[in-house]
Design a protein around this motif. Structure first.
Motif, PDB file in Angstrom:
ATOM      1  N   ASN A   1      33.928  39.671  17.013  1.00  0.00           N
ATOM      2  CA  ASN A   1      33.452  40.751  17.876  1.00  0.00           C
ATOM      3  C   ASN A   1      31.929  40.777  17.882  1.00  0.00           C
ATOM      4  O   ASN A   1      31.297  40.537  16.846  1.00  0.00           O
ATOM      5  N   ILE A   2      31.348  41.091  19.032  1.00  0.00           N
ATOM      6  CA  ILE A   2      29.917  41.382  19.085  1.00  0.00           C
ATOM      7  C   ILE A   2      29.731  42.688  19.860  1.00  0.00           C
ATOM      8  O   ILE A   2      30.491  42.992  20.784  1.00  0.00           O
ATOM      9  N   TYR A   3      28.747  43.462  19.426  1.00  0.00           N
ATOM     10  CA  TYR A   3      28.439  44.738  20.063  1.00  0.00           C
ATOM     11  C   TYR A   3      26.985  44.687  20.489  1.00  0.00           C
ATOM     12  O   TYR A   3      26.103  44.393  19.678  1.00  0.00           O
ATOM     13  N   LEU A   4      26.751  44.937  21.769  1.00  0.00           N
ATOM     14  CA  LEU A   4      25.395  44.860  22.305  1.00  0.00           C
ATOM     15  C   LEU A   4      24.917  46.226  22.739  1.00  0.00           C
ATOM     16  O   LEU A   4      25.500  46.863  23.610  1.00  0.00           O
ATOM     17  N   ASN A   5      23.856  46.667  22.089  1.00  0.00           N
ATOM     18  CA  ASN A   5      23.173  47.900  22.445  1.00  0.00           C
ATOM     19  C   ASN A   5      21.733  47.503  22.656  1.00  0.00           C
ATOM     20  O   ASN A   5      21.018  47.188  21.719  1.00  0.00           O
ATOM     21  N   GLY A   6      21.312  47.478  23.902  1.00  0.00           N
ATOM     22  CA  GLY A   6      19.963  47.014  24.171  1.00  0.00           C
ATOM     23  C   GLY A   6      18.883  47.844  23.525  1.00  0.00           C
ATOM     24  O   GLY A   6      17.718  47.483  23.558  1.00  0.00           O
ATOM     25  N   ALA A   7      19.259  48.965  22.912  1.00  0.00           N
ATOM     26  CA  ALA A   7      18.317  49.967  22.402  1.00  0.00           C
ATOM     27  C   ALA A   7      17.672  50.668  23.592  1.00  0.00           C
ATOM     28  O   ALA A   7      17.455  51.867  23.570  1.00  0.00           O
ATOM     29  N   GLY A   8      17.413  49.884  24.620  1.00  0.00           N
ATOM     30  CA  GLY A   8      17.061  50.414  25.923  1.00  0.00           C
ATOM     31  C   GLY A   8      18.281  50.237  26.809  1.00  0.00           C
ATOM     32  O   GLY A   8      19.311  50.845  26.586  1.00  0.00           O
ATOM     33  N   GLU A   9      18.211  49.346  27.790  1.00  0.00           N
ATOM     34  CA  GLU A   9      19.337  49.084  28.686  1.00  0.00           C
ATOM     35  C   GLU A   9      19.677  47.602  28.672  1.00  0.00           C
ATOM     36  O   GLU A   9      18.847  46.749  28.988  1.00  0.00           O
ATOM     37  N   LEU A  10      20.896  47.301  28.311  1.00  0.00           N
ATOM     38  CA  LEU A  10      21.375  45.926  28.194  1.00  0.00           C
ATOM     39  C   LEU A  10      21.086  45.098  29.438  1.00  0.00           C
ATOM     40  O   LEU A  10      20.613  43.958  29.356  1.00  0.00           O
ATOM     41  N   PHE A  11      21.356  45.655  30.626  1.00  0.00           N
ATOM     42  CA  PHE A  11      21.280  44.870  31.845  1.00  0.00           C
ATOM     43  C   PHE A  11      19.859  44.610  32.336  1.00  0.00           C
ATOM     44  O   PHE A  11      19.668  43.878  33.318  1.00  0.00           O
ATOM     45  N   VAL A  12      18.850  45.168  31.699  1.00  0.00           N
ATOM     46  CA  VAL A  12      17.468  44.804  32.021  1.00  0.00           C
ATOM     47  C   VAL A  12      16.815  44.046  30.869  1.00  0.00           C
ATOM     48  O   VAL A  12      15.625  43.756  30.906  1.00  0.00           O
ATOM     49  N   SER A  13      17.598  43.718  29.853  1.00  0.00           N
ATOM     50  CA  SER A  13      17.093  42.971  28.702  1.00  0.00           C
ATOM     51  C   SER A  13      17.444  41.499  28.855  1.00  0.00           C
ATOM     52  O   SER A  13      18.611  41.117  28.763  1.00  0.00           O
ATOM     53  N   ASN A  14      16.440  40.658  29.084  1.00  0.00           N
ATOM     54  CA  ASN A  14      16.698  39.222  29.200  1.00  0.00           C
ATOM     55  C   ASN A  14      17.256  38.653  27.904  1.00  0.00           C
ATOM     56  O   ASN A  14      18.066  37.723  27.918  1.00  0.00           O
ATOM     57  N   LEU A  15      16.820  39.193  26.775  1.00  0.00           N
ATOM     58  CA  LEU A  15      17.318  38.727  25.483  1.00  0.00           C
ATOM     59  C   LEU A  15      18.816  39.008  25.348  1.00  0.00           C
ATOM     60  O   LEU A  15      19.599  38.138  24.972  1.00  0.00           O
ATOM     61  N   CYS A  16      19.211  40.244  25.639  1.00  0.00           N
ATOM     62  CA  CYS A  16      20.622  40.614  25.514  1.00  0.00           C
ATOM     63  C   CYS A  16      21.477  39.868  26.528  1.00  0.00           C
ATOM     64  O   CYS A  16      22.586  39.408  26.207  1.00  0.00           O
ATOM     65  N   LYS A  17      20.982  39.737  27.751  1.00  0.00           N
ATOM     66  CA  LYS A  17      21.752  39.029  28.772  1.00  0.00           C
ATOM     67  C   LYS A  17      21.931  37.564  28.399  1.00  0.00           C
ATOM     68  O   LYS A  17      22.986  36.977  28.655  1.00  0.00           O
ATOM     69  N   ASP A  18      20.919  36.972  27.794  1.00  0.00           N
ATOM     70  CA  ASP A  18      21.023  35.575  27.378  1.00  0.00           C
ATOM     71  C   ASP A  18      22.092  35.404  26.303  1.00  0.00           C
ATOM     72  O   ASP A  18      22.840  34.418  26.302  1.00  0.00           O
ATOM     73  N   ILE A  19      22.168  36.362  25.386  1.00  0.00           N
ATOM     74  CA  ILE A  19      23.205  36.314  24.348  1.00  0.00           C
ATOM     75  C   ILE A  19      24.591  36.385  24.982  1.00  0.00           C
ATOM     76  O   ILE A  19      25.494  35.618  24.637  1.00  0.00           O
ATOM     77  N   VAL A  20      24.771  37.310  25.927  1.00  0.00           N
ATOM     78  CA  VAL A  20      26.070  37.463  26.583  1.00  0.00           C
ATOM     79  C   VAL A  20      26.453  36.176  27.316  1.00  0.00           C
ATOM     80  O   VAL A  20      27.601  35.710  27.242  1.00  0.00           O
ATOM     81  N   LYS A  21      25.506  35.582  28.024  1.00  0.00           N
ATOM     82  CA  LYS A  21      25.785  34.345  28.755  1.00  0.00           C
ATOM     83  C   LYS A  21      26.213  33.232  27.814  1.00  0.00           C
ATOM     84  O   LYS A  21      27.145  32.476  28.114  1.00  0.00           O
ATOM     85  N   LYS A  22      25.543  33.109  26.679  1.00  0.00           N
ATOM     86  CA  LYS A  22      25.898  32.071  25.705  1.00  0.00           C
ATOM     87  C   LYS A  22      27.303  32.311  25.144  1.00  0.00           C
ATOM     88  O   LYS A  22      28.082  31.370  24.953  1.00  0.00           O
ATOM     89  N   VAL A  23      27.626  33.584  24.887  1.00  0.00           N
ATOM     90  CA  VAL A  23      28.936  33.902  24.330  1.00  0.00           C
ATOM     91  C   VAL A  23      30.037  33.632  25.349  1.00  0.00           C
ATOM     92  O   VAL A  23      31.050  32.990  25.038  1.00  0.00           O
ATOM     93  N   THR A  24      29.873  34.110  26.569  1.00  0.00           N
ATOM     94  CA  THR A  24      30.928  33.935  27.570  1.00  0.00           C
ATOM     95  C   THR A  24      31.123  32.467  27.927  1.00  0.00           C
ATOM     96  O   THR A  24      32.242  32.043  28.252  1.00  0.00           O
ATOM     97  N   ALA A  25      30.048  31.674  27.859  1.00  0.00           N
ATOM     98  CA  ALA A  25      30.140  30.261  28.224  1.00  0.00           C
ATOM     99  C   ALA A  25      30.719  29.401  27.111  1.00  0.00           C
ATOM    100  O   ALA A  25      31.425  28.424  27.368  1.00  0.00           O
ATOM    101  N   ASN A  26      30.450  29.767  25.846  1.00  0.00           N
ATOM    102  CA  ASN A  26      30.798  28.889  24.732  1.00  0.00           C
ATOM    103  C   ASN A  26      31.790  29.463  23.730  1.00  0.00           C
ATOM    104  O   ASN A  26      32.374  28.718  22.949  1.00  0.00           O
TER     105      ASN A  26
END
Length: 206
Positions: A83-108
């Protein structure tokens, strides 16, 4: 992974030695590789809620450090993750760092369950497709209000109509079995203020 940009110093050694307790030159063993990861790393946000900080953006040198760290270490960290839990601390969908993590997880790592928190403004089909999110374990919406009038008083730079549309999109995902948990009574985050107290029971009843 929790970043506080008000701190004077930040070193990746703290992650290695305090969180994982291993030497960065040695590989993780199965027992050291976590089953659950919580990412709380980026303060950038597209809303300016009245009870939140006025402005607190992740500084460029922090972004660079995180990018270098995750490029190298993320596969080791996710080796045994369930399991991974993503809380951007701000907003996940405007965080390039958080979005990059999600993309890596969904792809691999398609078997890893993803949970996230968002204000809902950008939680739409287009952004889900961009991140490769065909399914989702859990999503929490920081709504803060039931009516447009109260929402507009609390969520500055928000978009009430768009959030309502996105809630319907998420409800449809759950109906279709693509979203395991969308608990409005438990997962809609209410920050208690004098502006929304009267609406708390309405949202709970949903």
């Amino acid at each position: 992974f929790n970043n506080d940009t008000t701190q004077n110093e930040f070193t990746l050694n703290k992650i290695y030695h305090d969180v994982f307790n291993y030497d960065k030159d040695e590989p993780l063993t199965p027992s050291e590789s976590p089953k659950m990861l919580h990412f709380n790393i980026d303060d950038n946000c597209n809303a300016k809620c009245v009870m939140c900080r006025d402005k607190n953006e992740l500084k460029p040198h922090f972004v660079k450090q995180y990018q270098e760290f995750f490029d190298k270490e993320l596969p080791k960290m996710l080796k045994n993750a369930e399991n991974i839990y993503l809380n951007g601390a701000g907003e996940l969908f405007v965080s390039n760092l958080c979005k990059d993590i999600v993309k890596k997880v969904t792809a691999n790592y398609p078997k890893i369950k993803i949970a996230m928190i968002t204000n809902g403004i950008m939680a739409d089909k287009k952004n889900f497709e961009e991140l490769g999110l065909k399914t989702l374990y859990s999503i929490e919406i920081s709504l803060h209000a039931y009516t447009r009038e109260t929402y507009d008083k609390i969520v500055r730079n928000g978009d009430y109509d768009r959030v309502m549309e996105n809630l319907q999109f998420l409800a449809d995902m759950k109906k279709d079995g693509k979203l395991e948990n969308l608990w409005l009574m438990c997962s809609v985050h209410l920050s208690m203020t004098v502006r929304n107290t009267a609406e708390n029971q309405i949202i709970t009843d949903l």
